[in-house]
Design an enzyme around this catalytic site. Structure first.
Site, PDB file in Angstrom:
ATOM      1  CB  SER A 255      -0.911   0.030   1.233  1.00 15.06           C
ATOM      2  OG  SER A 255      -1.587  -1.183   1.399  1.00 15.06           O
TER       3      SER A 255
HETATM    4  N1  SAH Z   1      -0.329  -4.636   4.204  1.00 12.60           N
HETATM    5  C1  SAH Z   1       0.361  -5.038   2.999  1.00 12.60           C
HETATM    6  C2  SAH Z   1      -0.418  -4.714   1.739  1.00 12.60           C
HETATM    7  C3  SAH Z   1      -1.301  -5.801   1.437  1.00 12.60           C
HETATM    8  S1  SAH Z   1      -2.224  -5.868  -0.037  1.00 12.60           S
HETATM    9  C4  SAH Z   1       1.745  -4.489   2.948  1.00 12.60           C
HETATM   10  O1  SAH Z   1       2.120  -3.711   3.845  1.00 12.60           O
HETATM   11  O2  SAH Z   1       2.488  -4.870   2.047  1.00 12.60           O
HETATM   12  C5  SAH Z   1      -3.489  -6.955   0.525  1.00 12.60           C
HETATM   13  C6  SAH Z   1      -3.080  -8.344   0.886  1.00 12.60           C
HETATM   14  O3  SAH Z   1      -4.234  -9.006   1.367  1.00 12.60           O
HETATM   15  C7  SAH Z   1      -2.572  -9.196  -0.276  1.00 12.60           C
HETATM   16  O4  SAH Z   1      -1.293  -9.665  -0.007  1.00 12.60           O
HETATM   17  C8  SAH Z   1      -3.589 -10.331  -0.362  1.00 12.60           C
HETATM   18  O5  SAH Z   1      -3.003 -11.575  -0.722  1.00 12.60           O
HETATM   19  C9  SAH Z   1      -4.129 -10.373   1.051  1.00 12.60           C
HETATM   20  N2  SAH Z   1      -5.434 -11.005   1.199  1.00 12.60           N
HETATM   21  C10 SAH Z   1      -6.501 -10.946   0.352  1.00 12.60           C
HETATM   22  N3  SAH Z   1      -7.529 -11.642   0.853  1.00 12.60           N
HETATM   23  C11 SAH Z   1      -7.120 -12.164   2.036  1.00 12.60           C
HETATM   24  C12 SAH Z   1      -7.748 -12.987   3.027  1.00 12.60           C
HETATM   25  N4  SAH Z   1      -9.001 -13.426   2.888  1.00 12.60           N
HETATM   26  N5  SAH Z   1      -7.022 -13.318   4.120  1.00 12.60           N
HETATM   27  C13 SAH Z   1      -5.736 -12.889   4.282  1.00 12.60           C
HETATM   28  N6  SAH Z   1      -5.098 -12.104   3.381  1.00 12.60           N
HETATM   29  C14 SAH Z   1      -5.781 -11.741   2.268  1.00 12.60           C
END
Ligand code: SAH
Length: 209
Positions: free
Chosen positions: A61
């Protein structure tokens, strides 16, 4: 050295001058080396003012979104926090500086491996990265003082409300694929009292099997 300067500039121009006030959040983001969490080929863009691609079509993000989300948790240092959507592990690293214990749930196994490796490489030892469907929260670490979701949901998953302490805070982007409202809520008498922080665009929270 150059990256350190860029990190200080990110804190000043992307965060502080855009309204991030919590000194602990600014210090944490001034401390965590974001370049460790981005793909090797994008290291030089680690402090760009936007989201960056990870593998598997996921993204790390924008720094401002991370700052707004974690600031809204109003952490003081003694809390247990759940992050849903650990991705690269960057936000979990920031949270590690602001709370006592962080559980970071990620659904894609490869990303879990990379996030663990990145966190280990900079000596962060109060984050547990777990491979699971975060829509169910992580009952083993509950109850939580704060929960932050880094992927967009149509509705707030009920398990997250259940696993949040009374008086605890939940931050989650709520809405459809192309635009959401970043909502910050407090749990009062078992229910969420929500306010909108801003409009945002996060990748969707996917359904696990
Ligand atoms: N916080 C992260 C950004 C994440 S983007 C950072 O600092 O890099 C969102 C993430 O959510 C992705 O990696 C995706 O794989 C994950 N995601 C999507 N659905 C999910 C679920 N049901 N449970 C856990 N993770 C999930």
């Amino acid at each position: 050295m150059q990256l350190e300067k860029e990190r200080a500039n990110m804190v000043e121009y992307q965060l502080r001058r855009r309204g991030i006030r919590d000194a602990r959040v600014l210090a944490a983001m001034g401390e965590v080396p974001r370049e460790v969490f981005v793909p090797e080929s994008l290291r030089r863009e680690a402090y760009a003012d936007g989201a960056l691609p990870l593998s598997h079509g996921q993204t790390i993000s924008q720094p401002l979104m991370v700052a707004m989300s974690v600031e809204a948790l109003q952490l003081e240092g003694d809390e247990t926090v759940l992050e849903v959507g650990a991705g690269s592990g960057y936000q979990a690293a920031v949270l590690s500086k602001l709370a006592k214990k962080v559980y970071a749930v990620e659904i894609i196994p490869d990303l879990v491996t990379n996030a663990r490796r990145a966190l280990d490489s900079i000596g962060i030892d109060n984050v547990e990265v777990i491979c699971a469907d975060g829509r169910k929260g992580w009952p083993a670490g509950a109850p939580y003082d704060g929960i932050v979701v880094a992927a967009a949901a149509e509705d707030v998953p009920e398990a997250l409300v259940e696993q949040l302490k009374e008086g605890g805070r939940l931050v989650i982007p709520v809405g459809g694929r192309w635009g959401q409202s970043l909502q910050a809520s407090r749990k009062v008498k078992g229910k969420l009292e929500a306010e909108e922080l801003c409009r945002c665009v996060f990748v969707p929270l996917v359904h696990g099997s």
